[in-house]
Scaffold this motif. Structure first.
Motif, PDB file in Angstrom:
ATOM      1  N   ASP A 569     -61.788  16.403 -21.642  1.00 56.18           N
ATOM      2  CA  ASP A 569     -62.949  15.518 -21.760  1.00 56.18           C
ATOM      3  C   ASP A 569     -62.476  14.065 -21.815  1.00 56.18           C
ATOM      4  O   ASP A 569     -62.454  13.435 -22.859  1.00 56.18           O
ATOM      5  CB  ASP A 569     -63.737  15.878 -23.016  1.00 56.18           C
ATOM      6  N   LEU A 570     -62.099  13.496 -20.636  1.00 61.45           N
ATOM      7  CA  LEU A 570     -61.553  12.147 -20.588  1.00 61.45           C
ATOM      8  C   LEU A 570     -62.460  11.187 -19.822  1.00 61.45           C
ATOM      9  O   LEU A 570     -62.442   9.993 -20.058  1.00 61.45           O
ATOM     10  CB  LEU A 570     -60.159  12.172 -19.940  1.00 61.45           C
ATOM     11  N   TRP A 571     -63.220  11.705 -18.887  1.00 59.54           N
ATOM     12  CA  TRP A 571     -64.036  10.831 -18.031  1.00 59.54           C
ATOM     13  C   TRP A 571     -65.363  10.510 -18.680  1.00 59.54           C
ATOM     14  O   TRP A 571     -65.818  11.147 -19.604  1.00 59.54           O
ATOM     15  CB  TRP A 571     -64.284  11.503 -16.673  1.00 59.54           C
ATOM     16  N   GLU A 572     -66.013   9.499 -18.114  1.00 61.89           N
ATOM     17  CA  GLU A 572     -67.339   9.132 -18.599  1.00 61.89           C
ATOM     18  C   GLU A 572     -68.356  10.206 -18.247  1.00 61.89           C
ATOM     19  O   GLU A 572     -69.209  10.549 -19.045  1.00 61.89           O
ATOM     20  CB  GLU A 572     -67.740   7.775 -17.986  1.00 61.89           C
ATOM     21  N   GLU A 573     -68.235  10.705 -17.021  1.00 64.23           N
ATOM     22  CA  GLU A 573     -69.135  11.781 -16.593  1.00 64.23           C
ATOM     23  C   GLU A 573     -68.540  13.112 -17.050  1.00 64.23           C
ATOM     24  O   GLU A 573     -67.520  13.564 -16.553  1.00 64.23           O
ATOM     25  CB  GLU A 573     -69.305  11.776 -15.071  1.00 64.23           C
ATOM     26  N   CYS A 574     -69.219  13.748 -17.996  1.00 65.69           N
ATOM     27  CA  CYS A 574     -68.703  14.991 -18.568  1.00 65.69           C
ATOM     28  C   CYS A 574     -69.000  16.174 -17.641  1.00 65.69           C
ATOM     29  O   CYS A 574     -68.221  17.114 -17.561  1.00 65.69           O
ATOM     30  CB  CYS A 574     -69.342  15.228 -19.927  1.00 65.69           C
ATOM     31  N   ILE A 575     -70.154  16.130 -16.962  1.00 58.25           N
ATOM     32  CA  ILE A 575     -70.527  17.184 -16.014  1.00 58.25           C
ATOM     33  C   ILE A 575     -70.914  16.519 -14.711  1.00 58.25           C
ATOM     34  O   ILE A 575     -71.720  15.579 -14.698  1.00 58.25           O
ATOM     35  CB  ILE A 575     -71.710  18.029 -16.536  1.00 58.25           C
ATOM     36  N   SER A 576     -70.354  17.002 -13.617  1.00 58.16           N
ATOM     37  CA  SER A 576     -70.736  16.447 -12.322  1.00 58.16           C
ATOM     38  C   SER A 576     -70.873  17.566 -11.300  1.00 58.16           C
ATOM     39  O   SER A 576     -70.033  18.464 -11.237  1.00 58.16           O
ATOM     40  CB  SER A 576     -69.697  15.425 -11.845  1.00 58.16           C
ATOM     41  N   VAL A 577     -71.952  17.504 -10.537  1.00 54.91           N
ATOM     42  CA  VAL A 577     -72.194  18.453  -9.439  1.00 54.91           C
ATOM     43  C   VAL A 577     -72.532  17.626  -8.207  1.00 54.91           C
ATOM     44  O   VAL A 577     -73.409  16.752  -8.257  1.00 54.91           O
ATOM     45  CB  VAL A 577     -73.360  19.410  -9.764  1.00 54.91           C
ATOM     46  N   GLN A 578     -71.876  17.908  -7.108  1.00 53.21           N
ATOM     47  CA  GLN A 578     -72.105  17.171  -5.865  1.00 53.21           C
ATOM     48  C   GLN A 578     -72.451  18.145  -4.747  1.00 53.21           C
ATOM     49  O   GLN A 578     -71.662  19.024  -4.417  1.00 53.21           O
ATOM     50  CB  GLN A 578     -70.857  16.359  -5.477  1.00 53.21           C
ATOM     51  N   ASP A 579     -73.668  17.976  -4.208  1.00 52.28           N
ATOM     52  CA  ASP A 579     -74.134  18.777  -3.069  1.00 52.28           C
ATOM     53  C   ASP A 579     -73.879  20.271  -3.295  1.00 52.28           C
ATOM     54  O   ASP A 579     -73.392  20.984  -2.425  1.00 52.28           O
ATOM     55  CB  ASP A 579     -73.441  18.335  -1.767  1.00 52.28           C
ATOM     56  N   GLY A 580     -74.235  20.725  -4.458  1.00 54.09           N
ATOM     57  CA  GLY A 580     -73.958  22.121  -4.810  1.00 54.09           C
ATOM     58  C   GLY A 580     -74.994  23.088  -4.257  1.00 54.09           C
ATOM     59  O   GLY A 580     -76.201  22.874  -4.401  1.00 54.09           O
ATOM     60  N   THR A 581     -74.529  24.125  -3.606  1.00 54.25           N
ATOM     61  CA  THR A 581     -75.378  25.232  -3.156  1.00 54.25           C
ATOM     62  C   THR A 581     -74.785  26.518  -3.730  1.00 54.25           C
ATOM     63  O   THR A 581     -73.596  26.794  -3.550  1.00 54.25           O
ATOM     64  CB  THR A 581     -75.426  25.321  -1.623  1.00 54.25           C
ATOM     65  N   PHE A 582     -75.621  27.296  -4.413  1.00 55.10           N
ATOM     66  CA  PHE A 582     -75.122  28.455  -5.148  1.00 55.10           C
ATOM     67  C   PHE A 582     -75.955  29.687  -4.808  1.00 55.10           C
ATOM     68  O   PHE A 582     -77.137  29.590  -4.482  1.00 55.10           O
ATOM     69  CB  PHE A 582     -75.188  28.213  -6.663  1.00 55.10           C
ATOM     70  N   ALA A 583     -75.295  30.849  -4.930  1.00 51.12           N
ATOM     71  CA  ALA A 583     -75.979  32.126  -4.723  1.00 51.12           C
ATOM     72  C   ALA A 583     -75.413  33.126  -5.725  1.00 51.12           C
ATOM     73  O   ALA A 583     -74.315  32.952  -6.264  1.00 51.12           O
ATOM     74  CB  ALA A 583     -75.767  32.624  -3.293  1.00 51.12           C
ATOM     75  N   TRP A 584     -76.165  34.208  -5.961  1.00 48.31           N
ATOM     76  CA  TRP A 584     -75.689  35.243  -6.884  1.00 48.31           C
ATOM     77  C   TRP A 584     -74.477  35.961  -6.318  1.00 48.31           C
ATOM     78  O   TRP A 584     -73.630  36.443  -7.050  1.00 48.31           O
ATOM     79  CB  TRP A 584     -76.812  36.224  -7.195  1.00 48.31           C
ATOM     80  N   SER A 585     -74.399  36.055  -5.006  1.00 52.64           N
ATOM     81  CA  SER A 585     -73.204  36.601  -4.351  1.00 52.64           C
ATOM     82  C   SER A 585     -73.075  35.936  -2.995  1.00 52.64           C
ATOM     83  O   SER A 585     -74.018  35.322  -2.496  1.00 52.64           O
ATOM     84  CB  SER A 585     -73.312  38.123  -4.195  1.00 52.64           C
ATOM     85  N   ARG A 586     -71.909  36.060  -2.397  1.00 52.34           N
ATOM     86  CA  ARG A 586     -71.677  35.411  -1.113  1.00 52.34           C
ATOM     87  C   ARG A 586     -72.525  36.017  -0.003  1.00 52.34           C
ATOM     88  O   ARG A 586     -72.733  35.392   1.024  1.00 52.34           O
ATOM     89  CB  ARG A 586     -70.191  35.502  -0.751  1.00 52.34           C
ATOM     90  N   GLU A 587     -72.979  37.252  -0.215  1.00 57.90           N
ATOM     91  CA  GLU A 587     -73.778  37.899   0.817  1.00 57.90           C
ATOM     92  C   GLU A 587     -75.263  37.588   0.688  1.00 57.90           C
ATOM     93  O   GLU A 587     -76.024  37.790   1.635  1.00 57.90           O
ATOM     94  CB  GLU A 587     -73.588  39.426   0.750  1.00 57.90           C
ATOM     95  N   SER A 588     -75.702  37.110  -0.470  1.00 62.74           N
ATOM     96  CA  SER A 588     -77.138  36.878  -0.686  1.00 62.74           C
ATOM     97  C   SER A 588     -77.511  35.444  -0.300  1.00 62.74           C
ATOM     98  O   SER A 588     -76.657  34.572  -0.122  1.00 62.74           O
ATOM     99  CB  SER A 588     -77.493  37.137  -2.153  1.00 62.74           C
TER     100      SER A 588
END
Length: 1411
Positions: A569-588
């Motif tokens: 925990d060193l940066w100002e931004e503690c959580i960062s997400v960039q252009d995130g696309t997520f699925a429950w599995s790679r096939e779904s």
């Protein structure tokens, strides 16, 4: 004179002899036997010193035994050799003894063999040269013999254990003979006979058998192979499904190959002696047939038979022991791998795999895999056996032996076809078993919901329906197994018949004498065993690979690690997400798209949105629980996670909060105070040491959520991901939690917090708001910014205005006493251990379940087929004794015909006996399983609170498998071997009556050994079963909470806990497998005495016996070792496994609920017509030793009235639900519905007339339609109508299969809000005159909550509705409000009346901001 007595005075060679040992002169023989011990020690010493260097077992202090050994070794004269060589040899012996002490060797096998060789050498020297005539050398010879004898005796003794060894296994200190015969185990056997064994009596598990050692070795080899095979992560991903399983098998081989090869070597040596026996028998029968042969030859052959049989026994049992230890270690490794797999299961895989399947895998499939390892050599060794057997048969019968090859090829092909078909049925059975385990686990976990709705019989029928399919597959498999087994037994007869017929009928000069007939039969028996091994092992190995490695074939963590990177925990931004696309599995398809998020350190973010918008999925993506298809995710610092559905361990309150971290009492006190748990703890009998039941079954929903939150707060993490922790709490409790924990002034101030919530009243106090819609971020900004945009967030607020009005101010502390009195310091009960030998009533119970007719039929058929077997053997002996006239035997055709006919009758009897036993076993298994299911389903809820689910799953999985497969097989084996043993004893005693003098004491010894063994082995079996239950409970608990465990990075802690449970289980398993070998070895050695007895008395009575009768007797005696061992082994195995019947009947006498239905209670189908509810002096207590939870309730609820139930946490609100539905019977008074006392109504009748929507939404494995309409009472149109009312129709229409869409276990493939809406739809379909709502809309967003409340008011206008509310606004439009406080009615009236009284309700309204 000295030259005269010197053995070398006659030269090296004895030229008067041509063959045998006589061709060597006494000089050469004397030199050979003199130098043999020394050569042995010089050759073995370097290897042994190398072994000692790498195997340090500790340090043994100098003892008297050690000193005596040292002195005696120094004093023993050596062979005639140069003085320097003799001196170096003595130093070698002394140094070896000293080195063994330093390395912790208590008894030396190497030196035992050396002193044994020295003893043989001394005896041989004396027999060759005699004792020296001069007095000095005469005394020296005596002195040397005494010292060697003393050293040999001392080698039988073990030194004291090494330092720092705690209750070590005595095997390490046992002498070589004790190890060979397993007599080192005798002390535990005797201890178990005198008193029942307990876990504390067992030895500590050796380091080489511990989970830590075995699994760490396997992981090292796995990683090494993985790095060599896949240099880059890309290669690993592209080839993972092709090579990972192969890599795992290679790693297992590298870890266990030495043990496997040592066991295989023992088996090969055993087979050398196995094939020596037919040759010796051939010589023996040749001696019997020769009237001129000297008697000493017969006695010599009898001794050779005995020694060969003994050595075969010792090496075979050593092979079995080594492989069973390998099996134990491999089971430890596989169970450890499965557990580690559970810890890293991706969310997608958890949706498809149920915990019941995992338990089934560990309990049944892993054991099948272990059994396959034991017989792995059966895939190649039978080919060697067959080759040797056919060679021997060719030598005996010439070309006739070729017919044996033809018959065996036909039978082998038939058996391969049968086993292939049988494998299909076994696979079908395993699929049914997995399905049953999955449903059973779900039912046991959600028994409270099932009982609230009265669904026990429905789910029982579903389980029994699956069970019927499973048993049908078992029947089909059993029928094919019977055919295969009969063909196996028939093959001995068929091969003998064909060979003897071809041999005798093709040429008149071919006679069948005793040597040919009975030596051939002995060889055919070996051939038969080879055939069985070959067929059985190929099919069995294929099956276990299918069932044991199909679900978890490899260690796979990729799905969990690819999504998120964690750092400091060193940066100002503690959580960062960039252009995130997520699925429950790679096939779904993606569930989250185009997510961009930047959370500064120390800020508070709120995530809002409608049901199914992706709020919980966003937190899962941040935790790495979802597959990242695109983009980048990074979290800086440690993480704590609070799931929407609280996960609670079966442990104390303190252990749940601390979660394996160091105890910090001041910080713990602050956390408990801030999470409003102090009042609850004050009411718990043992305070923070009070045990929580599995899944927090003895806590309210709010208590579970606050405990889950306290666990996260105690961690002092950098990042907190909070998935709607306020939904399950009363509004004032929720406000307290926000103010003291989550909010700007709470304990977590300065930490990074992401809070998913539906509580819009707290939104002005957060730093940033994220609005989710359809799996994407619809809006993001501060509260004021989003209001000014007048977009999605403004619409969300406008729809929630009415809810928002009820949450403007107020917080309070809590007092929870009434419901807290449910708790007790020790809640759950461990699995009970029975003591003593198995009661005969268990056998009677099993036989009654199988049926009296079947039992009598089995005994009769077994007896008939054994009589036919005896007749066939006796007929063959008569054939062999037929006189030879002019080189031919008379009546050959008749002999062949009758021999064949008797064999056919025996085959029919064998088929009938095995088939009836297996059918009886299936019938008994079905009845006992049904009884267990009924006993568990009829148990009250207190039973499920106190009984760990692992105990129940152990019985529904492992013990049921023993009922299905093991017990019928052991019954069949025992009866077959018992009648076979009676036949053998009859043959030996009738043939040589003098043998009865030895047979009777041997029988007494057998019975004594069996009694000693059974007393210990039964108790070890019980201890093994009991120690298995905690493993299942822990795996089940881990499966449910794996996301929390990973978020807290507590995998290592849970792995250590699992390893310790496995070690406790193996601590009981190891003595049990040794007990089996102890019995087998000593039983077979006693059986070998019977072989010697039959051969000895045959020689003694040679003038009165024919070769055919002797051949019949000896060939039967050669089988007695195996028959007697397996008869006792089958009986003891049966007694060990009949414990499963005992355990399945454990719950027959536990307290049961009231009857589900009462036939004559005078209640019509229309009851209740109005829904009037009346409490008359009603009191309730959860357990006899606890205080009353409800006290003297007297009130009346009018027909069609809408009553809100409010009160602080623990005031007794949920206890009203329990009392109305009779989950616990009244302590005093009663409840009347429409004038009928509900205690006079059957439970299912009562519960079917009341609809309840509980706080925790529960779905079962099955289709959406099944979950909505369990009894299949409604049409599809009605179901779609209910879904439309709860705003879920469009969502269900978008699912594959729509109404037939399969819900996973616990409904994990749906959000909590969607599950709660489905439960509401289920209630709308069920529609009864009384509706009970227990904060049913807690997980629903405010706008949906308002719509649902309107629907309920409209649809249940003519019903009595009781609503337990955490939010007072929900019940302000009720006819009357019932205010509970400490288990009594504090106030009861209309809202205006209660507000005017300015009592408790007025205070609650003030705290909630309503006034």
């Amino acid at each position: 004179k000295e030259a005269k007595h010197s053995p070398c005075s006659q030269g090296i060679w004895n030229e008067t002899q041509v063959l045998g040992l006589q061709m060597f002169s006494p000089c050469l023989l004397n030199a050979a036997v003199t130098w043999l011990p020394s050569i042995y020690l010089w050759v073995i010493s370097p290897i042994y010193f190398l072994y000692l260097r790498y195997n340090n077992k500790g340090y043994i202090r100098m003892s008297c035994l050690f000193k005596i050994k040292m002195v005696a070794a120094a004093g023993v004269p050596g062979p005639e050799m140069p003085l320097l060589l003799l001196f170096s040899f003595k130093i070698l012996v002394v140094f070896l003894i000293h080195s063994e002490r330093q390395k912790g060797i208590q008894s030396s096998g190497v030196l035992f063999i050396y002193w044994l060789l020295c003893s043989f050498s001394m005896v041989a020297q004396v027999s060759i040269t005699g004792f020296p005539e001069d007095t000095f050398h005469h005394l020296i010879t005596y002195f040397c013999s005494a010292l060697i004898g003393a050293q040999l005796v001392l080698s039988f003794l073990a030194d004291q254990p090494p330092f720092f060894s705690k209750n070590p296994c005595p095997e390490s200190g046992a002498s070589l003979p004790s190890k060979a015969t397993f007599w080192w185990f005798s002390r535990l056997v005797w201890q178990g006979y005198r008193k029942p064994l307990e876990l504390d009596d067992l030895w500590s598990l050796g380091k080489e058998n511990s989970s830590e050692e075995i699994i760490s070795q396997l992981e090292r080899e796995w990683k090494k192979l993985f790095e060599l095979t896949f240099p880059s992560e890309t290669d690993a991903f592209l080839q993972r499904h092709q090579n990972f399983r192969l890599l795992l098998l290679k790693a297992i081989w590298k870890v266990f190959n030495i043990t496997f090869l040592l066991g295989t070597l023992s088996l090969i040596i055993c087979d050398i002696f196995r094939f020596a026996i037919p040759k010796i028998l051939s010589f023996f029968l040749e001696f019997i047939s020769d009237p001129e042969a000297p008697a000493w030859k017969g006695y010599f052959y009898a001794v050779l038979l005995f020694l060969s049989a003994c050595l075969q026994t010792l090496f075979e049992q050593r092979h079995m022991y080594v492989f069973m230890v390998l099996e134990l270690r491999l089971r430890t490794a596989v169970m450890g791998l499965v557990y580690r797999k559970v810890l890293v299961l991706s969310s997608a895989m958890r949706k498809t795999a149920a915990v019941g399947e995992v338990i089934n895998l560990v309990s049944v499939d892993v054991q099948r895999l272990m059994d396959a390892v034991l017989y792995l050599n059966g895939l190649w060794l039978p080919v060697v056996w067959m080759t040797v057997c056919f060679t021997f048969l060719w030598q005996l019968l010439g070309p006739s032996a070729l017919t044996a090859i033809a018959v065996y090829l036909i039978l082998l092909s038939l058996n391969f076809i049968i086993t292939k078909k049988r494998s299909h049925f076994q696979e079908e059975q395993m699929l049914h078993k997995d399905h049953r385990a999955r449903l059973t686990d779900s039912v046991l976990r959600n028994m409270k919901i099932i009982k609230l709705h009265g669904w026990e019989e429905v789910f029982m029928e579903k389980i029994l329906s699956i069970r019927r399919g499973e048993l049908q597959a078992l029947k089909n498999s059993g029928f094919l197994f019977t055919v295969s087994l009969v063909s196996f037994h028939l093959s001995t007869f068929l091969v003998a018949l064909v060979m003897f017929a071809v041999h005798a009928l093709t040429d008149e000069k071919h006679v069948l004498d005793a040597e040919k007939a009975f030596v051939a039969l002995t060889i055919i028996n070996i051939l038969n065993r080879a055939q069985a091994f070959l067929v059985y092992n190929s099919a069995f190995t294929e099956l276990v690979i299918f069932e044991a490695l199909n679900l978890f074939p490899l260690i796979d963590t990729e799905d969990l690690q690819v999504g998120t990177s964690f750092g400091e925990d060193l940066w100002e931004e503690c959580i960062s997400v960039q252009d995130g696309t997520f699925a429950w599995s790679r096939e779904s398809s993606p569930c989250l798209q185009r997510i961009n998020l930047a959370v500064p350190r120390g800020s508070l973010f709120a995530v809002i949105g409608s049901v199914g918008s992706g709020k919980s999925s966003l937190l899962s993506a941040l935790l790495g629980e979802l597959s990242k298809l695109e983009g980048y995710v990074n979290i800086k610092g440690s993480v704590a996670y609070v799931p929407q559905e609280a996960w609670i361990q079966n442990a104390s309150v303190k252990e749940n909060v601390c979660f394996g971290q160091r105890l910090d009492i001041p910080w713990l006190d602050r956390v408990l105070e801030a999470c409003a748990l102090r009042p609850d703890l004050a009411s718990f009998p043992a305070g923070i040491h009070t045990e929580i039941g599995e899944q927090g079954i003895n806590l309210s929903g709010g208590q579970k959520q606050r405990l889950s939150l306290a666990r996260a707060v105690y961690k002092k993490a950098s990042v907190y991901l909070l998935d709607d922790p306020l939904a399950a709490l009363d509004v004032h409790v929720g406000q307290h939690i926000f103010d003291h924990v989550i909010g700007p002034g709470g304990l977590l101030q300065g930490m990074t917090r992401i809070l998913v919530t539906h509580a819009v009243h707290i939104l002005p106090q957060v730093d940033h708001i994220i609005v989710m819609a359809n799996g994407a971020v619809a809006e993001s900004g501060s509260y004021q910014e989003l209001l000014q945009r007048n977009g999605t967030f403004a619409d969300f607020l406008s729809q929630s205005e009415q809810e928002e009005d009820s949450h403007e101010k107020g917080s309070t502390t809590l007092q929870s006493q009434a419901e807290g009195t449910r708790m007790a310091g020790q809640l759950t009960e461990g699995d009970r251990v029975q003591y003593g030998r198995v009661n005969a009533t268990l056998y009677l119970a099993y036989l009654r379940a199988a049926g009296t007719t079947i039992c009598l039929s089995v005994v009769f058929i077994f007896l008939c087929q054994q009589v036919v077997s005896f007749s066939r053997g006796y007929w063959l002996s008569l054939w062999a004794d037929d006189p030879i006239v002019n080189g031919t035997q008379q009546h050959t055709g008749l002999r062949v015909g009758v021999f064949g006919l008797l064999g056919c009758f025996q085959a029919i009897g064998r088929f009938g006996s095995i088939a009836v036993v297996l059918l009886g076993g299936v019938r008994a298994s079905q009845r006992l399983f049904q009884g267990l299911l009924y006993d568990v389903a009829r148990s009250p809820m207190t039973f499920f609170e106190q009984t760990p689910i692992g105990n129940l799953l152990n019985r529904f999985c492992k013990e049921t498998d023993a009922m299905d497969a093991v017990i019928p097989d052991k019954f069949k084996s025992f009866l077959g071997f018992l009648f076979g043993l009676l036949e053998v004893i009859l043959v030996i005693v009738v043939t040589t009556p003098l043998a009865a003098v030895v047979v009777l004491p041997l029988m007494a010894l057998y019975i004594g050994m069996q009694s000693l063994y059974v007393a210990s082995s039964c108790q070890l079996r019980r201890l093994e079963s009991v120690s298995r239950s905690p493993i299942y409970s822990h795996i089940s608990e881990t499966f449910q909470g794996s996301a929390v465990i990973r978020a807290f990075q507590s995998q290592d802690q849970f792995i250590v806990q699992n390893d310790s449970r496995i070690d406790e289980h193996q601590k009981a398993s190891f003595p049990r497998l040794v007990a089996d070998r102890w019995l087998a070895t000593n039983m077979e050695l006693l059986g070998n005495i019977l072989i010697f007895t039959a051969a000895f008395f045959a020689v003694f009575s040679k003038p009165h016996l024919s070769p055919g009768i002797v051949g019949f007797s000896i060939s039967m005696a050669l089988q007695v070792t195996e028959i007697l061992h397996w008869a006792v082994r089958s009986w003891t195995d049966l007694e060990n496994n009949i414990v499963s019947v005992e355990r399945m009947r454990d719950y027959t006498k536990t307290p049961k609920e009231a009857p589900w239905t009462l036939p004559h209670n005078g209640i019509g189908h229309t009851w209740p017509a109005m829904g009037q509810i009346e409490f008359r002096g009603y009191s309730l207590r959860y357990r006899p030793e606890l205080a009353l939870a409800l006290r003297n309730l007297t009130l009346k609820i009018h027909p069609w009235e809408k009553v809100g139930i409010v009160g602080r946490t623990g005031a007794g609100k949920s206890s009203l639900t329990i009392s109305l539905l009779r989950l616990i019977e009244a302590a005093e008074g009663g409840i009347w519905i429409d004038g009928v006392n509900i205690s006079q109504v059957g439970l299912h009748t009562l519960r079917s007339k009341i609809t309840i929507i509980p706080q925790d939404p529960i779905l079962f494995p099955g289709s959406v339609r099944m979950n909505l309409d369990l009894l299949d009472e409604h049409s599809d149109d009605e179901i779609w109508g209910a879904l439309e009312m709860v705003q879920l129709k469009s969502f269900i229409l978008g699912l594959p299969g729509q109404l037939q869409y399969e819900c996973s276990d616990q409904g994990h493939n749906l959000s909590v809000g969607q599950k709660q809406l489905l439960c509401l739809a289920r209630a709308l379909l069920r529609k009864t005159k009384i509706l009970f709502l227990d904060e049913a809309t807690a997980a629903v967003d405010p706008q949906n909550d308002l719509q649902i409340q309107a629907i309920l008011r409209d649809q249940f206008a003519d019903c009595t509705v009781l609503t337990i509310a955490h939010r007072l606004q929900t019940v302000m439009d009720c006819s009357r409000i019932l205010v509970m406080d400490n288990g009594v009615v504090a106030e009861f009236g209309t809202p205006p009346q209660l507000l005017a009284q300015r009592g408790l309700f007025h205070r609650l309204a003030e705290e909630s901001g309503l006034i």
